[in-house]
Design an enzyme around this catalytic site. Structure first.
Site, PDB file in Angstrom:
ATOM      1  N   ASN A  83    -107.903 -77.866  56.174  1.00 40.89           N
ATOM      2  CA  ASN A  83    -106.665 -78.652  56.031  1.00 40.89           C
ATOM      3  C   ASN A  83    -106.967 -80.052  55.483  1.00 40.89           C
ATOM      4  OD1 ASN A  83    -106.434 -80.738  58.540  1.00 40.89           O
ATOM      5  ND2 ASN A  83    -107.427 -78.888  59.266  1.00 40.89           N
ATOM      6  N   HIS A  84    -108.227 -80.511  55.659  1.00 38.07           N
ATOM      7  CA  HIS A  84    -108.559 -81.865  55.222  1.00 38.07           C
ATOM      8  C   HIS A  84    -108.756 -81.978  53.695  1.00 38.07           C
ATOM      9  CE1 HIS A  84    -108.354 -83.064  59.302  1.00 38.07           C
ATOM     10  NE2 HIS A  84    -109.134 -82.050  59.634  1.00 38.07           N
TER      11      HIS A  84
ATOM     12  N   TYR B 205    -115.444 -85.564  53.724  1.00 40.13           N
ATOM     13  CA  TYR B 205    -115.500 -84.161  54.155  1.00 40.13           C
ATOM     14  C   TYR B 205    -114.404 -83.344  53.450  1.00 40.13           C
ATOM     15  CZ  TYR B 205    -114.345 -80.234  57.239  1.00 40.13           C
ATOM     16  OH  TYR B 205    -114.015 -78.990  57.731  1.00 40.13           O
TER      17      TYR B 205
ATOM     18  N   LYS C 222    -114.412 -80.211  50.524  1.00 37.51           N
ATOM     19  CA  LYS C 222    -113.696 -78.926  50.598  1.00 37.51           C
ATOM     20  C   LYS C 222    -112.855 -78.729  49.327  1.00 37.51           C
ATOM     21  CE  LYS C 222    -115.275 -77.602  54.571  1.00 37.51           C
ATOM     22  NZ  LYS C 222    -116.201 -76.461  54.674  1.00 37.51           N
TER      23      LYS C 222
HETATM   24  P1  NAI Z   1    -119.721 -76.152  63.034  1.00 33.49           P
HETATM   25  O1  NAI Z   1    -120.109 -77.549  62.757  1.00 33.49           O
HETATM   26  O2  NAI Z   1    -119.630 -75.700  64.448  1.00 33.49           O
HETATM   27  O3  NAI Z   1    -120.680 -75.142  62.255  1.00 33.49           O
HETATM   28  C1  NAI Z   1    -121.222 -75.444  60.987  1.00 33.49           C
HETATM   29  C2  NAI Z   1    -122.605 -74.850  60.921  1.00 33.49           C
HETATM   30  O4  NAI Z   1    -123.177 -75.173  59.654  1.00 33.49           O
HETATM   31  C3  NAI Z   1    -123.553 -75.425  62.001  1.00 33.49           C
HETATM   32  O5  NAI Z   1    -124.100 -74.375  62.790  1.00 33.49           O
HETATM   33  C4  NAI Z   1    -124.633 -76.151  61.216  1.00 33.49           C
HETATM   34  O6  NAI Z   1    -125.938 -76.047  61.769  1.00 33.49           O
HETATM   35  C5  NAI Z   1    -124.554 -75.470  59.858  1.00 33.49           C
HETATM   36  N1  NAI Z   1    -125.019 -76.386  58.798  1.00 33.49           N
HETATM   37  C6  NAI Z   1    -124.725 -77.695  58.637  1.00 33.49           C
HETATM   38  N2  NAI Z   1    -125.391 -78.217  57.600  1.00 33.49           N
HETATM   39  C7  NAI Z   1    -126.144 -77.203  57.091  1.00 33.49           C
HETATM   40  C8  NAI Z   1    -127.065 -77.114  56.017  1.00 33.49           C
HETATM   41  N3  NAI Z   1    -127.372 -78.187  55.253  1.00 33.49           N
HETATM   42  N4  NAI Z   1    -127.671 -75.936  55.791  1.00 33.49           N
HETATM   43  C9  NAI Z   1    -127.394 -74.852  56.562  1.00 33.49           C
HETATM   44  N5  NAI Z   1    -126.524 -74.870  57.588  1.00 33.49           N
HETATM   45  C10 NAI Z   1    -125.904 -76.034  57.858  1.00 33.49           C
HETATM   46  O7  NAI Z   1    -118.310 -75.915  62.304  1.00 33.49           O
HETATM   47  P2  NAI Z   1    -117.211 -74.808  62.626  1.00 33.49           P
HETATM   48  O8  NAI Z   1    -116.160 -75.427  63.445  1.00 33.49           O
HETATM   49  O9  NAI Z   1    -117.857 -73.566  63.063  1.00 33.49           O
HETATM   50  O10 NAI Z   1    -116.598 -74.605  61.168  1.00 33.49           O
HETATM   51  C11 NAI Z   1    -117.124 -73.621  60.294  1.00 33.49           C
HETATM   52  C12 NAI Z   1    -116.630 -73.914  58.900  1.00 33.49           C
HETATM   53  O11 NAI Z   1    -115.210 -73.903  58.882  1.00 33.49           O
HETATM   54  C13 NAI Z   1    -117.055 -75.293  58.372  1.00 33.49           C
HETATM   55  O12 NAI Z   1    -117.320 -75.178  56.987  1.00 33.49           O
HETATM   56  C14 NAI Z   1    -115.838 -76.153  58.597  1.00 33.49           C
HETATM   57  O13 NAI Z   1    -115.776 -77.211  57.665  1.00 33.49           O
HETATM   58  C15 NAI Z   1    -114.710 -75.147  58.399  1.00 33.49           C
HETATM   59  N6  NAI Z   1    -113.527 -75.489  59.148  1.00 33.49           N
HETATM   60  C16 NAI Z   1    -113.504 -75.402  60.514  1.00 33.49           C
HETATM   61  C17 NAI Z   1    -112.369 -75.722  61.230  1.00 33.49           C
HETATM   62  C18 NAI Z   1    -112.297 -75.575  62.704  1.00 33.49           C
HETATM   63  O14 NAI Z   1    -111.237 -75.890  63.259  1.00 33.49           O
HETATM   64  N7  NAI Z   1    -113.327 -75.132  63.394  1.00 33.49           N
HETATM   65  C19 NAI Z   1    -111.159 -76.206  60.538  1.00 33.49           C
HETATM   66  C20 NAI Z   1    -111.291 -76.269  59.096  1.00 33.49           C
HETATM   67  C21 NAI Z   1    -112.431 -75.906  58.445  1.00 33.49           C
HETATM   68  C1  15L Z   2    -111.707 -79.348  60.452  1.00 33.83           C
HETATM   69  O1  15L Z   2    -111.859 -79.213  59.235  1.00 33.83           O
HETATM   70  C2  15L Z   2    -112.872 -79.480  61.345  1.00 33.83           C
HETATM   71  O2  15L Z   2    -113.987 -78.731  60.910  1.00 33.83           O
HETATM   72  C3  15L Z   2    -112.540 -79.079  62.788  1.00 33.83           C
HETATM   73  O3  15L Z   2    -113.598 -79.516  63.641  1.00 33.83           O
HETATM   74  C4  15L Z   2    -111.217 -79.689  63.230  1.00 33.83           C
HETATM   75  O4  15L Z   2    -111.321 -81.075  63.255  1.00 33.83           O
HETATM   76  C5  15L Z   2    -110.124 -79.268  62.260  1.00 33.83           C
HETATM   77  O5  15L Z   2    -110.455 -79.565  60.918  1.00 33.83           O
HETATM   78  C6  15L Z   2    -108.770 -79.925  62.576  1.00 33.83           C
HETATM   79  O6  15L Z   2    -108.174 -80.555  61.702  1.00 33.83           O
HETATM   80  O7  15L Z   2    -108.301 -79.750  63.712  1.00 33.83           O
END
Ligand code: NAI
Ligand code: 15L
Length: 277
Positions: free
Chosen positions: A120-121, A146, A150
Site C-alpha cells: 500500500n505504501h 520503502y 515497491k
Molecule cells: P518481514 O520483514 O517480516 O520479512 C522480510 C524478510 O526478508 C525477512 O525475513 C528478511 O530477513 C528478508 N530480507 C531482508 N533483506 C534481505 C536481503 N537483502 N536478502 C535476502 N533476504 C532479505 O516482512 P513481511 O511482513 O513478512 O513482509 C513480506 C513482504 O511483503 C515484504 O516485501 C513487505 O514489504 C511486503 N508487505 C508486507 C506487508 C505486511 O503487512 N506484512 C504489507 C505490505 C507489503
Molecule cells: C507494509 O508495507 C509493511 O511491510 C507492514 O509491516 C505494515 O506496516 C503494512 O505495510 C501496513 O501499512 O500496515
C-alpha cells in the site's frame, strides 16, 4: 542485439515448485505453512536460516546467488527485502538492487511467473476522500523510500512483462498479520488465510501480463476495491470487522486529522529515516 533468453512457451500446467524469498519473515511464515496445502513444493530463501526441506541462505544483493536460487522452479513468490522505512541506501540494496537481481535471474532462467509483494505504501499518499473505493490503477504515489522501492518493483515487473514475457502479479498488500492491530487495519487487514488465497490466485490465473491488485480481506470498512484481485479468482473469506469492537474500545475512533484517516499509507507519510523532521 540478441539477448540470450531461454524460450518461454506458455504452459497450461499450473506452477508446482516455488521459490519463496523472505521465507523467514512474517508473511513468509504464513505462506510456508499454507502453500503446501495448495499442492506447492517450496524452496525457501532468506538472509536468515529457515527450516525446510529445501532452504537457502543468501543476500538478494548477490546476483549469482539469486540466479542459482531460482534455477529449476516454476514460479517465484518474492517477499524478501526491507519491509519498513529505512535509509535510502539500505532500501536501494535490498529492495531495488535485490528485486532487479530477481527479475534478471527469472528472465535468464526462463521462469514464467513472479508474484511480487508490493505494498500500500507504493501509493501511500493517495488521499482517502471517502468517495468511491480506490482501485489498483492509481499511483504510483509513494510515501517513503520503502514505498518508492515497491513502485520501482511494480515498474520493473511491467518492463519485464512487456519486453521479455515474464508474467507478474504485483500484490499491493495492506496489512498482513495474524489479526488487525489498529483501527486503520480494520480497513487494510489481509488475513494469513486470505493471503494464501490471493497468492494462489496470482500464481494460477491465466495471461496476467503484469497485473497490479490490491491485497486485503473482505473488510467491511475497506476503502480499497478488490475488482482486479477478484478477476484473478481471489475470493476472500475473512473480514477485520470481527475485531472492530475490541480495537475501537481500546483506541477509540480515528481522528479525521490523523494520517491513518487521510492517506492510504497512514502514518508512513510521517516516517523520517534521517530524523531530520
Ligand atoms: P518481514 O520483514 O517480516 O520479512 C522480510 C524478510 O526478508 C525477512 O525475513 C528478511 O530477513 C528478508 N530480507 C531482508 N533483506 C534481505 C536481503 N537483502 N536478502 C535476502 N533476504 C532479505 O516482512 P513481511 O511482513 O513478512 O513482509 C513480506 C513482504 O511483503 C515484504 O516485501 C513487505 O514489504 C511486503 N508487505 C508486507 C506487508 C505486511 O503487512 N506484512 C504489507 C505490505 C507489503
Ligand atoms: C507494509 O508495507 C509493511 O511491510 C507492514 O509491516 C505494515 O506496516 C503494512 O505495510 C501496513 O501499512 O500496515
Amino acid at each position: 542485439m540478441t539477448l540470450m533468453t531461454p524460450p518461454r512457451t506458455p504452459s497450461p500446467d499450473p506452477p508446482r515448485t516455488l521459490l519463496l524469498t523472505g521465507a523467514a519473515g512474517g508473511v513468509g511464515g504464513f505462506l510456508r505453512a499454507s502453500l503446501p496445502g495448495y499442492g506447492y513444493r517450496l524452496r525457501l530463501a532468506d538472509l536468515k536460516p529457515v527450516e525446510g526441506a529445501e532452504s537457502l541462505v543468501f543476500d538478494l544483493r548477490d546476483a549469482d546467488a539469486v540466479r542459482a536460487a531460482v534455477r529449476g522452479v516454476d514460479a517465484v513468490v518474492h517477499l524478501g527485502g526491507i519491509s519498513l522505512e529505512d535509509t535510502f541506501e539500505a532500501v536501494l540494496g535490498a529492495n531495488v538492487q535485490g528485486t532487479y537481481h530477481l527479475y534478471e535471474a527469472v528472465r535468464r532462467e526462463g521462469i514464467r511467473r513472479v508474484v511480487f509483494a508490493s505494498s500500500n505504501h507504493a501509493v501511500g499518499y493517495v488521499p482517502l476522500t471517502g468517495g468511491a473505493p480506490i482501485g489498483s490503477a492509481v499511483g504510483p504515489r509513494p510515501d517513503t523510500y520503502y514505498g518508492l522501492s515497491k513502485a520501482f518493483g511494480e515498474n520493473l515487473a511491467s518492463l519485464y512483462a512487456d519486453k521479455y514475457g515474464v508474467e507478474t502479479v504485483s500484490l499491493r498488500i495492506g496489512s498482513c498479520f495474524p489479526e488487525p492491530r489498529s483501527v486503520r487495519m480494520l480497513a487494510t487487514w489481509l488475513s494469513p488465510a486470505d493471503c494464501a488465497r490471493l497468492v494462489h490466485a496470482a500464481l494460477t490465473a491465466p495471461d496476467v501480463g503484469h497485473t497490479v491488485v490490491n491485497g486485503i480481506s473482505a473488510n467491511t470498512r475497506a476503502w480499497w476495491d478488490l475488482g482486479s484481485a477478484r478477476a484473478l479468482g481471489y475470493a476472500p473469506q475473512d473480514d477485520a470487522e470481527a475485531y472492530a469492537e475490541a480495537l475501537l474500545a481500546a483506541h477509540g475512533p480515528l481522528d479525521p486529522a490523523h494520517p491513518d484517516a487521510r492517506y492510504v499509507g497512514g502514518s508512513f507519510t510521517l516516517a523520517d529515516p534521517h530524523g531530520t523532521g
